[in-house]
Each structure stands twice: as C-alpha cells, then as structure tokens.
Design an enzyme around this catalytic site. Structure first.
Site, PDB file in Angstrom:
ATOM      1  N   CYS A  17       0.871  -1.174   0.000  1.00 49.27           N
ATOM      2  CA  CYS A  17       0.000   0.000   0.000  1.00 49.27           C
ATOM      3  C   CYS A  17       0.914   1.232   0.000  1.00 49.27           C
ATOM      4  O   CYS A  17       1.549   1.548   1.017  1.00 49.27           O
ATOM      5  CB  CYS A  17      -0.896  -0.035   1.229  1.00 49.27           C
ATOM      6  SG  CYS A  17      -2.106   1.304   1.306  1.00 49.27           S
ATOM      7  N   CYS A  48      19.059 -25.290 -12.885  1.00 48.28           N
ATOM      8  CA  CYS A  48      18.079 -24.963 -11.849  1.00 48.28           C
ATOM      9  C   CYS A  48      17.642 -23.507 -11.962  1.00 48.28           C
ATOM     10  O   CYS A  48      18.477 -22.602 -12.051  1.00 48.28           O
ATOM     11  CB  CYS A  48      18.705 -25.221 -10.479  1.00 48.28           C
ATOM     12  SG  CYS A  48      17.704 -24.643  -9.093  1.00 48.28           S
TER      13      CYS A  48
END
Length: 299
Positions: free
Chosen positions: A108, A130
């Site tokens: 926010c 990976c």
C-alpha cells in the site's frame, strides 16, 4: 536523483512518514505500462505488471522489483513499513493474508512517494539448469527489472514442479526476464546467459540432471532468434572449438510461473543447503573473478 526538489507535502510523507488522504493520489487508479520509481532518489521500485486495483484508496502492488524495497516494523509493532531500499524514503506499508491476488501480498504505497516512467519493457526467456540459480544470477543485473522462475518448452498445457521433475511434460526449468533495453541489450543478456552456465552439457548442469535442466533460449521475435543464433555460432568458433553447443533455440510459447515457494528463492533462503553448496559459490565467483561484462552490469 529527481530533477525537481521535494514539495513540503512530499517531505511530510517521504521524510517524516506521513500519509496522503485516500483516493487523493495521482496513481491510485493509474494503470499505464511502465515503472514506478522513488520520488526522492529515482530508484525503480515497482512494475506496472504488479499493480492491481484494491479499492483501498492508495496504489497497490503485489510484488516489488527485487532489492528495491526495504521493510521495517513500525514503532507500535503492529504494521510493517516499506521504504525505498536505496534512500530510505517512506513508501507506505505492506500487508499479507488479504487474499486479494494469488501472491496474497499488498504493498500500500503513497502516490507522492513515487514517480511513474512510461517504459516499454522487453521480455527474454532462458533455461540453463536450476531456475533458482538463473534467477539469483540475473536479479542483480542493471536494467533487469524482474526475473520470474517457471516452466517453458513443454508439450503439456500446464506444468508444476512435480510434473516437470518427473519428466511428464518435457518442460525446462526457466526464467522469464523483464528488462529495460535502454539500460541493457538482448545481446548483453545473451552473453551473461552463456557466461553463467555450461552450454555444452546435454540435459545437465553440474549435479542437476534431466531434460528439465537443459540449456535453451526461447526467443520472442525474429530479432531475438537472429541474435541468439549469431551468439551461439560465435561461441562455437571462439570459445568451444572442440565442443558442440547443445543449447536449444526455440520459439517461446506458454510460460507457466513456478509455485510461490520457488520465487526469489536464493534471496529468501541463502543458508539453505543447495544455496550454500551450489548458488553461493557461483555468486561469489560472479562478484569476485567473473568477466568484466558481469562486473559492469552488477547493481
């Protein structure tokens, strides 16, 4: 730094941890494509792709650009404040568990803490072992705005970690990179990609074996295809004279994001066993003795 000095109200919010009134900021209902940067120091903070409408009265994001946002517990111990990692300017607060988006996170942010830049971002998709390793490698590179781990190149209409590990879908573990080509070129990304893994080992990187760990470039347009083909030809000529480049060059199609626990893995688990044995030494080598190119592009 921003060209314009902070206004008194911006100082109140950014320096003194104030809050703008709800629904008053210029970005609470703003959804153009680009990057939201710190108003005080101009550091990139959020991508427009991660902004969502929460109807709370302030701009809301469910993810940040890696390394961009710091967190501190408020003095009252009840909320978590978010700050610009670069300058420490107050942004707002972060909340978890509201289930407003699949990431279950809401940054926010005060509009006055940010300035929006309409940047047309580009996309690159690579596989090379990976995805935890590739993600950790590309995240600190200048011009790379976001790196997402996932699965690409398979023949199934969906993919998850268990299916991919078992070879059921033929997907590769991959990363999708959002980058600003005003700051870094696709050619440079290719050079970094080939520098961080071995493109001559088939279906393997180190001790990670299987088709999900294959080397692959998933191009998004003809220009990327051409540049990748040229880079591979140059590699075989200049660096791997006696070896064959086995990197696949295929068109990018569906990319399936990995499960939440795989995102930002190295950042969140630097002391996990695999990170200590595989990723940390690679990152140390990257920062200490790697190529000049990598050093020039590290944040």
């Amino acid at each position: 730094m921003s060209n314009q000095p902070l206004t008194d109200f911006e100082k109140h919010v950014i320096l003194n941890k104030g809050t703008e009134p709800p629904f008053s900021g210029q970005y609470h209902d703003h959804f153009e494509q680009g990057v939201y940067c710190c108003r005080a120091c101009d550091a990139p903070l959020y991508l427009s792709e991660d902004k969502f409408q929460s109807h709370c009265g302030w701009p809301s994001f469910d993810d940040e650009i890696p390394f961009a946002v710091a967190r501190e517990v408020d003095a009252d111990g009840r909320r978590t404040e978010i700050l610009c990692h670069n300058c420490g300017g107050h942004l707002g607060h972060v909340f978890n568990g509201e289930r407003l988006t699949p990431k279950n996170t809401r940054h926010c942010v005060n509009s006055v803490s940010m300035q929006f830049k309409p940047v047309k971002t580009q996309l690159a998709t690579f596989a090379g072992g990976c995805f935890w390793c590739l993600e950790a490698f590309f995240q600190p590179i200048k011009g790379v705005l976001k790196v997402t781990s996932g699965y690409c190149g398979g023949n199934a209409e969906t993919a998850n970690y268990q299916q991919v590990c078992c070879g059921q879908t033929q997907h590769a573990e991959a990363v999708q990179i959002i980058y600003d080509d005003n700051l870094i070129s696709y050619q440079t990304l290719l050079e970094l990609f080939f520098g961080c893994h071995d493109p001559t080992t088939l279906n393997r990187q180190g001790n990670d074996t299987g088709p999900q760990y294959r080397s692959a470039i998933f191009y998004h347009n003809d220009k990327q295809k051409q540049l990748a083909a040229e880079a591979m030809a140059n590699l075989e000529t200049l660096e791997y004279e006696a070896e064959t480049i086995v990197t696949e060059l295929v068109e990018a199609k569906a990319f399936y994001q990995a499960e939440p626990e795989h995102h930002n893995y190295y950042m969140q688990h630097p002391y996990q066993g695999y990170c200590q044995v595989v990723i940390s030494p690679k990152m140390h080598k990257l920062k200490q003795n790697y190529s000049k190119l990598v050093k020039e592009h590290l944040l």
